[in-house]
Scaffold this active site. Structure first.
Site, PDB file in Angstrom:
ATOM      1  CG  PHE A 126      31.497  44.494  15.290  1.00 49.01           C
ATOM      2  CD1 PHE A 126      31.494  44.690  13.913  1.00 49.01           C
ATOM      3  CD2 PHE A 126      30.338  44.049  15.889  1.00 49.01           C
ATOM      4  CE1 PHE A 126      30.357  44.426  13.152  1.00 49.01           C
ATOM      5  CE2 PHE A 126      29.195  43.786  15.138  1.00 49.01           C
ATOM      6  CZ  PHE A 126      29.207  43.983  13.771  1.00 49.01           C
ATOM      7  CG  ASP A 195      34.673  40.291  20.340  1.00 45.93           C
ATOM      8  OD1 ASP A 195      34.912  39.234  19.705  1.00 45.93           O
ATOM      9  OD2 ASP A 195      33.657  40.978  20.140  1.00 45.93           O
ATOM     10  CE1 TYR A 220      29.192  36.369  12.488  1.00 48.12           C
ATOM     11  CE2 TYR A 220      28.040  35.350  14.320  1.00 48.12           C
ATOM     12  CZ  TYR A 220      28.481  36.486  13.683  1.00 48.12           C
ATOM     13  OH  TYR A 220      28.252  37.714  14.223  1.00 48.12           O
ATOM     14  CE  LYS A 221      32.847  38.319  12.901  1.00 40.36           C
ATOM     15  NZ  LYS A 221      32.267  39.082  11.794  1.00 40.36           N
ATOM     16  NE  ARG A 366      35.286  43.669   6.862  1.00 42.24           N
ATOM     17  CZ  ARG A 366      34.763  42.977   7.891  1.00 42.24           C
ATOM     18  NH1 ARG A 366      35.259  43.114   9.105  1.00 42.24           N
ATOM     19  NH2 ARG A 366      33.755  42.161   7.721  1.00 42.24           N
TER      20      ARG A 366
END
Lengths: 391, 391
Positions: A126, A195, A220-221, A366
């Protein structure tokens, strides 16, 4: 009822995690497959946050810092995340964004490896991790080399200071082998930072088992901590005494309320803190983590793999023009990415029909499958609608 | 009714800001004089935050990032803070802690002054600024020199890269002369960073008038943004194109959703952002800022000075063993610090009797006077109780 529909119903009926869905405030008109961007709202969270505002802030005010548990919330909530990533208790702290924690981890890791000056950065990362690693490299006199995770073992050498990797490729959904890559880095004398933003909460992660030096990740995922919920920083216990981080502020001081002009780092994981934590977001996350109480992460993984396999099968049958680019089995996180023509437009149509995934340019659709609240029937229905759109 | 009581009643009756107190959820049994640590809760905030959680997160979910205004909230809320500090619109951004923003500002300022290697740091600063400046110095090859603000003009020389100052001394409550010190630094070719944590929201601040290079500050004190509410970063418009900050992440990229591996900074103030902002805390602040709509900052300042002068007078009469160490008039922020014997114990007794200030070791009692919600009768009553305790 079609064969796929029968199977979806049967899989849902036999799902040991099915009851968890009721913990979330989901819109029945929406198939939410974007939990890998922003997890859904657990139902009990608004009442808990209301208490933070009206009682803890409104009534107790400043006293909440000490009596209300605000001061050590970063460490306490870190200890709630620890079992989800296999970290040792007392070695995870929550606060700041993932970007800031990547910076903290990279500079700290470089400092543990004096004389080495190259940072290997996951070329498929990312982007923020790469941007921040570059900044950390510039400030520490290092250079950056982007490398695909599978090529890390062949790229490591005596100059490698740090390897910064994503556990799951945010585009393809590929899950990298934490054990193999960490061991390779260690064999070459390098430090490793993982990560975990796209793996924690989607599958069992065990940074202790693999001897990982540093881990960071967002909450937050798959952890459903709320929009922009604070990130975490984890460190291997034997490295904590050596930690020399670049953002040590008053909250990481050994005796913060002495207000001493000289900086002396705390001994525990508080030494990875910086300034005053954003309490409302932090305690929103704290409340949200309750949905993990009693969850068996191996059951979670089993469901995740079943869900994504079933979805791919449905897509093959109902929307064959879209092709999965996500590996199978052990090499898969908890998302499926489909390559298709006009992906941006297709995603817009999906969203307008209540199937919420996201588009990653140029050609990827996605879909995140959050095992705590996604049903097999959702996977089927999403594939059906996708098929209608691209037909 | 004593003379002081009569005057307090008269001053409250004539206070043009008296109505603002109703905007806050205050406990009538408490005299809250710690708004310089944590501002009080504005009454309307919990309902607004409930909407953020239940509708924006719960219903709109990921769509709130674009349709719900989450993405550009840091810049939009920055523009709400701009008039409170005299910043130009489009040149303030909210996010991260004050500590992280001090780091961002110091490294950025050093980079604007190549060839100069000394950072002057306010020796009376809130400690986190000094700790972070030291870390920034280490990473940029600079040295640190602590100096009292009034000695800055005599200390500046051709080596001075950056001067980091607090607008109000958090211990004594002394307000420093922004115009004089900024001009002195500029005359010597140095950049100036002001930490406005203890002045913004307590008095009119005008960083544009004084040509200030960078300003940072917290929002949880006089701005009442909630516990650990995110800090702000402000920059002089002509310096924004030159800004080269050390924490540029995906949110400060020119085209964040292109997910490009190469970092290209945004052109606007977004270039001072880093990672995903903590939305719940950020929008709590956004709601809280409504109490500033229509406030005349010069009226605010007038009331603040009257309040603190009246309190000092009450203390002189009712608790003469406590001595103010806070300067008068233009050299005073919006707090009064009293030196007294057994200060820690005295503050504990004050708090147990409902007078909430704080203790700063070794000998200071700190009382913040928030002009938006503190009454003259509160100042008098606090002094009476203090007198009873130390008698």
């Amino acid at each position: 009822m079609s064969d796929l529909a029968e199977r979806a119903a049967k899989l849902d009926a036999g799902d040991p995690l099915a009851g968890r869905r009721d913990l979330f405030d989901l819109d029945d008109g929406v198939i939410y497959l974007d939990g890998n961007s922003l997890g859904a709202l657990p139902r009990h969270v608004p009442a808990r946050v209301a208490d933070v505002l009206t009682r803890q802030w409104g009534r107790l005010c400043i006293r909440s810092w000490t009596e209300g548990g605000w001061w050590d919330a970063p460490e306490r909530i870190g200890d709630r995340i620890a079992p989800l990533i296999g970290a040792a208790p007392g070695h995870v702290v929550v606060g700041d964004s993932t970007s800031v924690n990547v910076f903290r981890a990279v500079v700290s890791a470089v400092r543990m490896n004096p004389g080495r000056s190259e940072i290997l950065v996951d070329a498929t990362t990312f982007p923020t991790d790469g941007y921040i690693a570059e900044s950390a490299a510039r400030l520490t006199g290092c250079s950056i080399r982007p490398v695909n995770p599978q090529h890390v073992p062949d790229t490591l050498d005596s100059h490698t200071s740090v390897v910064l990797l994503n556990h799951v490729d945010y585009r393809s959904g590929r899950l990298h082998d934490m054990g193999v890559l960490t061991a390779a880095a260690h064999d070459a004398g390098a430090r490793v930072i993982w990560d975990l933003s796209h793996s924690a909460g989607a599958l069992p992660v065990d940074i202790s088992l693999h001897n990982v030096d540093f881990a960071v990740g967002c909450t937050y995922k798959y952890l459903n901590g709320g929009p922009g919920a604070p990130a975490y920083f984890a460190i291997r216990p034997d490295l904590l005494p050596l930690l020399d981080q670049p953002l040590g502020g008053w909250c990481s001081h050994r005796d913060p309320f002495a207000m001493d002009a000289e900086y002396v780092a705390a001994e525990g994981i508080a030494k990875a803190r910086a300034g005053t934590p954003e309490i409302v977001s932090l305690l929103t996350l704290d409340a949200a983590l309750d949905v993990w109480d009693g969850v068996d992460l191996h059951q979670l993984r089993a469901k995740s793999l079943q869900l994504t396999e079933f979805f791919v099968e449905c897509v093959q049958e109902l929307a064959p023009a879209a092709t999965s680019v996500t590996p199978q089995g052990d090499e898969r996180g908890s998302q499926v990415s489909l390559s298709c023509v006009d992906a941006s437009d297709v995603m817009a149509q999906l969203i307008s029909r209540g199937v919420v995934g996201d588009h990653r340019p140029p050609d990827l659709l996605r879909f995140g499958f959050t095992p705590l609240y996604t049903r097999f029937v959702d996977a089927l229905r999403a594939a059906e609608i996708l098929g209608e759109i691209i037909a």
